[in-house]
Design a protein around this motif. Structure first.
Motif, PDB file in Angstrom:
ATOM      1  N   LEU A   1      78.323  44.103  76.172  1.00  0.00           N
ATOM      2  CA  LEU A   1      78.618  45.470  75.763  1.00  0.00           C
ATOM      3  C   LEU A   1      78.222  45.684  74.302  1.00  0.00           C
ATOM      4  O   LEU A   1      77.609  46.697  73.959  1.00  0.00           O
ATOM      5  CB  LEU A   1      80.107  45.754  75.969  1.00  0.00           C
ATOM      6  N   TYR A   2      78.525  44.710  73.461  1.00  0.00           N
ATOM      7  CA  TYR A   2      78.131  44.789  72.051  1.00  0.00           C
ATOM      8  C   TYR A   2      76.610  44.900  71.930  1.00  0.00           C
ATOM      9  O   TYR A   2      76.102  45.694  71.131  1.00  0.00           O
ATOM     10  CB  TYR A   2      78.641  43.572  71.275  1.00  0.00           C
ATOM     11  N   ALA A   3      75.884  44.125  72.717  1.00  0.00           N
ATOM     12  CA  ALA A   3      74.418  44.177  72.666  1.00  0.00           C
ATOM     13  C   ALA A   3      73.919  45.576  73.000  1.00  0.00           C
ATOM     14  O   ALA A   3      73.010  46.098  72.341  1.00  0.00           O
ATOM     15  CB  ALA A   3      73.821  43.145  73.617  1.00  0.00           C
ATOM     16  N   GLN A   4      74.524  46.205  74.013  1.00  0.00           N
ATOM     17  CA  GLN A   4      74.137  47.568  74.388  1.00  0.00           C
ATOM     18  C   GLN A   4      74.457  48.570  73.273  1.00  0.00           C
ATOM     19  O   GLN A   4      73.635  49.406  72.929  1.00  0.00           O
ATOM     20  CB  GLN A   4      74.866  47.992  75.668  1.00  0.00           C
ATOM     21  N   LEU A   5      75.661  48.475  72.738  1.00  0.00           N
ATOM     22  CA  LEU A   5      76.103  49.429  71.715  1.00  0.00           C
ATOM     23  C   LEU A   5      75.315  49.264  70.422  1.00  0.00           C
ATOM     24  O   LEU A   5      74.864  50.255  69.837  1.00  0.00           O
ATOM     25  CB  LEU A   5      77.595  49.264  71.437  1.00  0.00           C
ATOM     26  N   SER A   6      75.162  48.041  69.970  1.00  0.00           N
ATOM     27  CA  SER A   6      74.521  47.823  68.676  1.00  0.00           C
ATOM     28  C   SER A   6      73.058  48.254  68.681  1.00  0.00           C
ATOM     29  O   SER A   6      72.523  48.655  67.653  1.00  0.00           O
ATOM     30  CB  SER A   6      74.641  46.355  68.246  1.00  0.00           C
ATOM     31  N   ARG A   7      72.429  48.193  69.845  1.00  0.00           N
ATOM     32  CA  ARG A   7      71.036  48.618  69.970  1.00  0.00           C
ATOM     33  C   ARG A   7      70.907  50.136  69.851  1.00  0.00           C
ATOM     34  O   ARG A   7      69.873  50.641  69.438  1.00  0.00           O
ATOM     35  CB  ARG A   7      70.497  48.146  71.322  1.00  0.00           C
TER      36      ARG A   7
ATOM     37  N   ALA B   1      76.890  55.020  61.844  1.00  0.00           N
ATOM     38  CA  ALA B   1      78.073  55.055  62.719  1.00  0.00           C
ATOM     39  C   ALA B   1      79.230  54.311  62.058  1.00  0.00           C
ATOM     40  O   ALA B   1      79.020  53.376  61.289  1.00  0.00           O
ATOM     41  CB  ALA B   1      77.754  54.438  64.072  1.00  0.00           C
ATOM     42  N   SER B   2      80.441  54.737  62.390  1.00  0.00           N
ATOM     43  CA  SER B   2      81.628  54.056  61.870  1.00  0.00           C
ATOM     44  C   SER B   2      81.986  52.910  62.805  1.00  0.00           C
ATOM     45  O   SER B   2      82.705  53.088  63.787  1.00  0.00           O
ATOM     46  CB  SER B   2      82.801  55.027  61.743  1.00  0.00           C
ATOM     47  N   PHE B   3      81.465  51.743  62.487  1.00  0.00           N
ATOM     48  CA  PHE B   3      81.733  50.570  63.315  1.00  0.00           C
ATOM     49  C   PHE B   3      83.203  50.173  63.236  1.00  0.00           C
ATOM     50  O   PHE B   3      83.749  49.636  64.195  1.00  0.00           O
ATOM     51  CB  PHE B   3      80.800  49.421  62.922  1.00  0.00           C
ATOM     52  N   ALA B   4      83.848  50.458  62.109  1.00  0.00           N
ATOM     53  CA  ALA B   4      85.281  50.149  61.976  1.00  0.00           C
ATOM     54  C   ALA B   4      86.091  51.005  62.956  1.00  0.00           C
ATOM     55  O   ALA B   4      87.003  50.496  63.620  1.00  0.00           O
ATOM     56  CB  ALA B   4      85.752  50.371  60.544  1.00  0.00           C
TER      57      ALA B   4
ATOM     58  N   LEU C   1      81.834  44.319  66.562  1.00  0.00           N
ATOM     59  CA  LEU C   1      81.523  45.613  65.952  1.00  0.00           C
ATOM     60  C   LEU C   1      81.882  45.620  64.474  1.00  0.00           C
ATOM     61  O   LEU C   1      81.173  46.203  63.652  1.00  0.00           O
ATOM     62  CB  LEU C   1      82.263  46.740  66.679  1.00  0.00           C
ATOM     63  N   LEU C   2      82.980  44.988  64.147  1.00  0.00           N
ATOM     64  CA  LEU C   2      83.442  44.983  62.767  1.00  0.00           C
ATOM     65  C   LEU C   2      82.438  44.281  61.848  1.00  0.00           C
ATOM     66  O   LEU C   2      82.289  44.664  60.687  1.00  0.00           O
ATOM     67  CB  LEU C   2      84.811  44.314  62.685  1.00  0.00           C
ATOM     68  N   LYS C   3      81.722  43.305  62.389  1.00  0.00           N
ATOM     69  CA  LYS C   3      80.703  42.620  61.578  1.00  0.00           C
ATOM     70  C   LYS C   3      79.587  43.570  61.155  1.00  0.00           C
ATOM     71  O   LYS C   3      78.918  43.336  60.150  1.00  0.00           O
ATOM     72  CB  LYS C   3      80.105  41.435  62.340  1.00  0.00           C
TER      73      LYS C   3
ATOM     74  N   GLY D   1      82.866  47.323  53.238  1.00  0.00           N
ATOM     75  CA  GLY D   1      83.798  46.187  53.197  1.00  0.00           C
ATOM     76  C   GLY D   1      85.245  46.607  53.269  1.00  0.00           C
ATOM     77  O   GLY D   1      86.062  45.936  53.920  1.00  0.00           O
ATOM     78  N   ALA D   2      85.604  47.704  52.631  1.00  0.00           N
ATOM     79  CA  ALA D   2      86.995  48.164  52.646  1.00  0.00           C
ATOM     80  C   ALA D   2      87.454  48.490  54.062  1.00  0.00           C
ATOM     81  O   ALA D   2      88.599  48.250  54.417  1.00  0.00           O
ATOM     82  CB  ALA D   2      87.156  49.387  51.740  1.00  0.00           C
ATOM     83  N   GLU D   3      86.537  49.017  54.866  1.00  0.00           N
ATOM     84  CA  GLU D   3      86.873  49.339  56.254  1.00  0.00           C
ATOM     85  C   GLU D   3      87.095  48.057  57.047  1.00  0.00           C
ATOM     86  O   GLU D   3      87.944  47.995  57.917  1.00  0.00           O
ATOM     87  CB  GLU D   3      85.761  50.179  56.905  1.00  0.00           C
ATOM     88  N   GLN D   4      86.306  47.021  56.762  1.00  0.00           N
ATOM     89  CA  GLN D   4      86.481  45.741  57.444  1.00  0.00           C
ATOM     90  C   GLN D   4      87.850  45.161  57.108  1.00  0.00           C
ATOM     91  O   GLN D   4      88.581  44.713  57.990  1.00  0.00           O
ATOM     92  CB  GLN D   4      85.397  44.738  57.016  1.00  0.00           C
ATOM     93  N   VAL D   5      88.210  45.181  55.841  1.00  0.00           N
ATOM     94  CA  VAL D   5      89.486  44.625  55.390  1.00  0.00           C
ATOM     95  C   VAL D   5      90.640  45.395  56.012  1.00  0.00           C
ATOM     96  O   VAL D   5      91.626  44.814  56.476  1.00  0.00           O
ATOM     97  CB  VAL D   5      89.583  44.620  53.851  1.00  0.00           C
TER      98      VAL D   5
END
Length: 137
Positions: free
Chosen positions: A90-96, A102-105, A123-125, A130-134
């Motif tokens: 699913l990640y492979a489909q979405l990331s492509r 896009a807001s991956f967070a 997705l978070l990667k 960075g603040a959104e990841q944290v």
């Protein structure tokens, strides 16, 4: 408006969009006044809500609107519609298909709420802020 060249171009663009959404397969018989009141941003999100993501993206491109909100909506719908797909697939489909804007967070938070923890981590990667990841951790 219509007196200025820019006003005529905007009116022509609006009429083209109205013709697209009035088509039988879409079925949104908006008037020009309703279109102006609704605004193109909200119109494309209404189309996304009707699962007309491709048309919404075409209108975004035609009018020069940001497409990320429509693509994020599609990603949420797609995630829910694929319960048997692995998180990695699913990640492979979405990331492509998702733009860098896009807001991956936000999508990671949605995936986590949907019980897709690995997808959320993947997705978070991709979240450039960075603040959104944290905040998600």
């Amino acid at each position: 408006g219509g007196a200025t060249p820019a006003g005529r171009m905007a009116a022509a663009a609006a009429l083209r969009v109205l013709n697209l959404v009035r088509a039988e397969e879409v079925g949104m018989p908006l008037t020009y006044r309703e279109y102006l009141r609704l605004g193109p941003d909200r119109l494309v999100m209404r189309l996304a809500g009707r699962r007309k993501h491709y048309l919404a993206l075409q209108i975004c491109q035609y009018l020069g609107l940001p497409s990320a909100p429509v693509q994020e909506h599609w990603a949420r719908e797609y995630t829910l519609s694929q319960p048997d797909m692995t998180d990695a697939a699913l990640y492979a489909q979405l990331s492509r298909r998702l733009p860098p804007s896009a807001s991956f967070a936000d999508l990671a938070a949605f995936a986590a709420e949907a019980g897709r923890k690995e997808l959320a981590t993947l997705l978070l990667k991709d979240e450039p802020r960075g603040a959104e990841q944290v905040a998600m951790l």
